[in-house]
Write a protein that holds these residues in place. Structure first.
Motif, PDB file in Angstrom:
ATOM      1  N   ARG A   1      -5.233   2.899   6.810  1.00 41.03           N
ATOM      2  CA  ARG A   1      -5.662   3.833   7.859  1.00 41.03           C
ATOM      3  C   ARG A   1      -6.891   4.609   7.465  1.00 41.03           C
TER       4      ARG A   1
ATOM      5  N   LEU B   1       0.575  16.660  -3.900  1.00 37.94           N
ATOM      6  CA  LEU B   1       1.269  15.445  -3.486  1.00 37.94           C
ATOM      7  C   LEU B   1       2.095  14.862  -4.626  1.00 37.94           C
TER       8      LEU B   1
ATOM      9  N   THR C   1       2.651  18.996   1.727  1.00 38.88           N
ATOM     10  CA  THR C   1       2.446  17.777   0.951  1.00 38.88           C
ATOM     11  C   THR C   1       2.784  16.512   1.727  1.00 38.88           C
ATOM     12  N   SER C   2       3.004  16.625   3.039  1.00 33.39           N
ATOM     13  CA  SER C   2       3.251  15.391   3.784  1.00 33.39           C
ATOM     14  C   SER C   2       1.932  14.621   3.899  1.00 33.39           C
ATOM     15  N   ASP C   3       2.050  13.299   4.031  1.00 34.22           N
ATOM     16  CA  ASP C   3       0.863  12.445   4.070  1.00 34.22           C
ATOM     17  C   ASP C   3       0.256  12.435   5.457  1.00 34.22           C
ATOM     18  N   LEU C   4      -0.998  12.874   5.556  1.00 37.82           N
ATOM     19  CA  LEU C   4      -1.656  12.978   6.861  1.00 37.82           C
ATOM     20  C   LEU C   4      -1.835  11.621   7.523  1.00 37.82           C
ATOM     21  N   GLU C   5      -2.093  10.595   6.718  1.00 37.45           N
ATOM     22  CA  GLU C   5      -2.402   9.281   7.283  1.00 37.45           C
ATOM     23  C   GLU C   5      -1.146   8.557   7.750  1.00 37.45           C
ATOM     24  N   LEU C   6       0.004   9.014   7.280  1.00 37.71           N
ATOM     25  CA  LEU C   6       1.244   8.321   7.621  1.00 37.71           C
ATOM     26  C   LEU C   6       1.894   8.959   8.841  1.00 37.71           C
TER      27      LEU C   6
ATOM     28  N   GLU D   1       7.267   7.365   8.798  1.00 33.67           N
ATOM     29  CA  GLU D   1       6.906   6.741   7.515  1.00 33.67           C
ATOM     30  C   GLU D   1       7.018   7.732   6.365  1.00 33.67           C
TER      31      GLU D   1
ATOM     32  N   ILE E   1       9.309   6.632   3.214  1.00 30.38           N
ATOM     33  CA  ILE E   1       8.846   6.468   1.834  1.00 30.38           C
ATOM     34  C   ILE E   1       9.720   7.293   0.893  1.00 30.38           C
TER      35      ILE E   1
ATOM     36  N   ARG F   1       4.354  20.170  11.019  1.00 29.24           N
ATOM     37  CA  ARG F   1       4.206  19.530   9.714  1.00 29.24           C
ATOM     38  C   ARG F   1       5.253  20.047   8.738  1.00 29.24           C
TER      39      ARG F   1
END
Ligand code: ATP
Ligand code: MG
Lengths: 371, 328
Positions: free
Chosen positions: A17, A205, B86-91, B95, B99, B140
């Motif tokens: 993405r 992260l 800390t969540s993934d922006l692109e996901l 998802e 993960i 979020r």
């Protein structure tokens, strides 16, 4: 193992993405390939040569005719007539002309009496490339002229050098391609394994990973396998696009592509391991950005990607010997320019594997599972 | 049963001590709040309890497991929401949960059921396929709360889950937490700057400042422990020099603090003290510029135990961040 797969899955989904990432890692190597390829690849043309004829005899006129022939033929230089040496030299100093050829007043007499006739070429040696081209071309002119003058009798017993070319002439852009493929792998490693890796760390992260029951080795494997996959994709892309741009003959030969892909994979892993070792204890997001350019220069230029390593000073040859780029570039050159088999690249592959194992081992020892 | 047992825990960074020997216990099923200004050591404490930082001294047991020596058992038992998003922006939302379910090794069939359930609980079911980058801050946070619960942990740590959210989102997050908590067997340890939230939600509250535990009790008892039932806050002009002494002699007044022209009076009888104060001011020709009467809040508790108002310290940098600031 399933945890390693989870990390790889996450990284690959993010990668899919972010098309900008792949564009960024392709752009620099392709631009460099094209610009450097055409900037350095061509022959020098239209150098300006001042001719000061102080003799005006028949042999002097012959020199001017021959020089004029080159000027209209392959355009290596253009001829401008000067009557005064002083003016010509002043123009040389001011950059109006690139060289001054003077034919001295006694030239014709010396030709006729065979008393070592000489013409003088004064060139601007601040640009060594231009002056080398100029003196080589002039030597040809005078040489062809001197044939009837200086008669030498060739005997069959005299040794002579015969040049045999094994491979067809390689344009400079093709010579650069191996370096560009290596650089695209490096760019992806630098952005994905360096900049984004540290940004993720700084954003917390990695904290998310560290509070799960994942082991140190699962974590390291996840980071590095995903990084290698990304870099292989970048390298494979550039292998195909670059071969087409540079006009490598038979670019899609499947056997060669297989071997290339192997070298790309091993190179990608070696560079990821190196990057992981550099970044394992870093947490400041500015640092990977700061070392980016330095690292690129230190790895790319000594590798022999743009200039043969035999021309390097000693200290740079030492860097070159330790530089993983050197072995990647050598292997790519063998495959792309000479289409060799495995024997020619075995040493390169060996070095890269050992390099990876050592870096990854050191990085694993330095890796901390806590913050 | 004791879910969290912290025993004299210390964390030093070089010669700076961020956590100075804190001990407390949290019972199973409790919602426990950690209150403290910036730099108090809340995150450092949570990081030690969630195995991210090794303690310099002391220990902590989570569900009976030692955070230093049985880190993996602790990690299996806890869910953690770090202070940073800390969540993934692109996901996508789903998802992100998937993960983490995989990272925790949740089996495939349980994974599906749990994710559906959790998305329902945080009211993000219709957003499950959207990338997180398209979500608001509050949403979020809710993704992250769901993510932290995807392996059905026993103890849930949340570090300032509502900081930076607008008031509506804040209330939403808390209500959600309360509901999730009521539906499962969960112990929650949460840090916050917001007194009103802690007051409503937490069973017990610990006030931490400069790495030390200043007070620990239920919100009710904490409020009862500070002097007075009401607090008067008033500012005056043309007040005489001994005005603070005059205020202290007013009926039912238990404590007076003041600086510049603003005075805080803790009193056992708000209305009586107010009337007396206004009369005295009129007699002595002191004009009252502003006046507020409130019941004691956790803010007052905080002021009482730390000697400063939480909302003041919120803006100020932590002293050790600024070498030029003098510690008081
Ligand atoms: N890795 C570290 N190295 C040195 N000092 C640190 C480190 N981590 C935290 N500190 C210091 O420890 C103190 C406590 O920090 P901590 O993050 O625990 O505070 P906090 O209560 O969570 O504050 P906030 O409300 O701002 O999140 C701070 O003064 C901080 O500067
Ligand atoms: Mg914090």
């Amino acid at each position: 193992m399933h945890r390693t797969l989870a990390i790889i899955e996450r990284e690959m989904r993010r990668f899919r993405r972010s098309p900008m990432l792949i564009v960024m890692s392709m752009m620099m190597p392709i631009v460099q390939l094209v610009v450097l390829g055409y900037a350095f690849g061509g022959n020098v043309k239209h150098l300006k040569v001042a001719i000061v004829d102080q003799d005006h005899g028949v042999p002097a006129v012959r020199i001017r005719e021959l020089a004029g022939a080159i000027a209209t033929g392959n355009h290596t230089f253009d001829v401008i007539d000067y009557s005064d040496v002083g003016v010509a030299l002043a123009d040389l100093r001011n950059g109006v002309v690139n060289g001054v050829l003077t034919i001295p007043p006694d030239y014709s007499r010396r030709v006729i009496t065979r008393q070592e006739p000489t013409v003088a070429l004064i060139s601007d040696n601040t640009d060594s490339f231009v002056s080398a081209t100029l003196s080589a071309t002039m030597a040809q002119v005078v040489g062809s002229l001197g044939q009837p003058v200086k008669t030498t009798i060739r005997t069959p017993s005299q040794p002579s050098l015969q040049l045999v070319e094994v491979y067809p002439y390689v344009p400079y852009i093709q010579y650069l391609l191996p370096g560009s493929i290596t650089m695209s792998i490096f760019m992806m490693v630098m952005i994905g394994g360096g900049i984004i890796f540290i940004d993720d760390k700084a954003r917390g992260l990695h904290e998310g990973y560290l509070v799960t029951p994942i082991t140190k080795f699962e974590l390291i494997a996840g980071f590095n396998i995903s990084g290698t996959i990304r870099a292989v994709i970048a390298g494979a892309f550039l292998m195909v696009i670059g071969s087409l741009i540079a006009g490598v003959p038979n670019p899609l030969d499947p056997m060669r592509m297989m071997r290339l892909l192997l070298v790309i994979t091993v190179t990608a892993f070696a560079l990821i391991s190196m990057m992981f070792l550099i970044m394992v204890r870093i947490s400041d997001p500015l640092l990977p950005r700061a070392v980016f350019g330095v690292l690129n220069t230190v790895l790319y230029f000594p590798s022999g990607a743009v200039y043969p390593q035999q021309g390097f000073p000693k200290w740079m040859q030492v860097i070159a010997a330790a530089d993983p780029f050197t072995y990647a570039v050598h292997a790519f050159k063998s495959l792309l320019l000479k289409n060799t088999g495995f024997e020619a690249i075995a040493f390169d592959l060996g070095f890269l594997v050992v390099f990876s194992v050592v870096s990854m081992g050191a990085a694993t020892m330095l890796f901390r599972r806590t913050l | 049963m004791v879910a969290i047992d912290v025993r004299n825990i210390v964390k030093r960074f070089g010669d700076f001590t961020a956590v100075k020997g804190i001990s407390f216990q949290v019972a199973s099923g409790e919602i426990f709040g950690l209150l403290g200004p910036n730099g108090a050591g809340k995150s450092t404490l949570i990081r030690m309890l969630t195995t991210l930082l090794p303690p310099s001294e002391g220990t902590a047991l989570i569900n009976g497991f030692d955070v230093a020596r049985q880190a993996d058992d602790v990690r299996k038992a806890i869910g953690v929401i770090p202070q940073a998003m800390t969540s993934d922006l692109e996901l996508s939302v789903e998802e992100n949960l998937l993960i983490f379910a995989k990272l925790y090794g949740v089996p495939r069939d349980r994974r599906k059921r749990l994710i559906t359930e959790l998305l329902e609980a945080v009211e993000l079911t219709e957003w499950r396929d959207k990338q997180v980058r398209n979500l608001s801050g509050g949403m979020r946070r809710r993704v992250e709360i769901a993510r932290g619960l995807v392996h059905e942990p026993k103890v849930f740590f949340l570090d300032e889950p509502t900081t930076g959210l607008d008031p509506v989102s804040r209330v939403h997050v808390w209500e959600m937490l309360q509901r999730i908590k009521s539906e499962r067997d969960l112990t929650v340890l949460i840090t916050t700057h917001y007194m009103d939230e802690a007051d409503k939600l937490c069973d017990r509250i610990a006030i931490v400042d400069h790495g030390q535990l200043m007070a620990l009790d239920s919100p009710m008892k904490l409020k009862a422990s500070v002097p007075g039932k009401n607090v008067l806050e008033a500012s005056f002009s043309s007040a005489p020099a001994d005005w603070i002494e005059v205020l202290r002699r007013l009926p039912d007044v238990e404590e007076v603090t003041g600086h510049d022209h603003v005075f805080r009076l803790a009193t056992g009888n708000g209305p009586a003290t107010t009337m007396a104060m206004l009369q005295t001011a009129a007699q002595m020709q002191v004009s009252v510029d502003s006046l507020a009467v409130q019941s004691t809040t956790l803010d007052d508790v905080f002021v009482h135990y730390t000697g400063r108002a939480l909302r003041d310290t919120l803006q100020a940098p932590a002293p050790q961040d600024n070498p030029f600031m003098i510690r008081r």
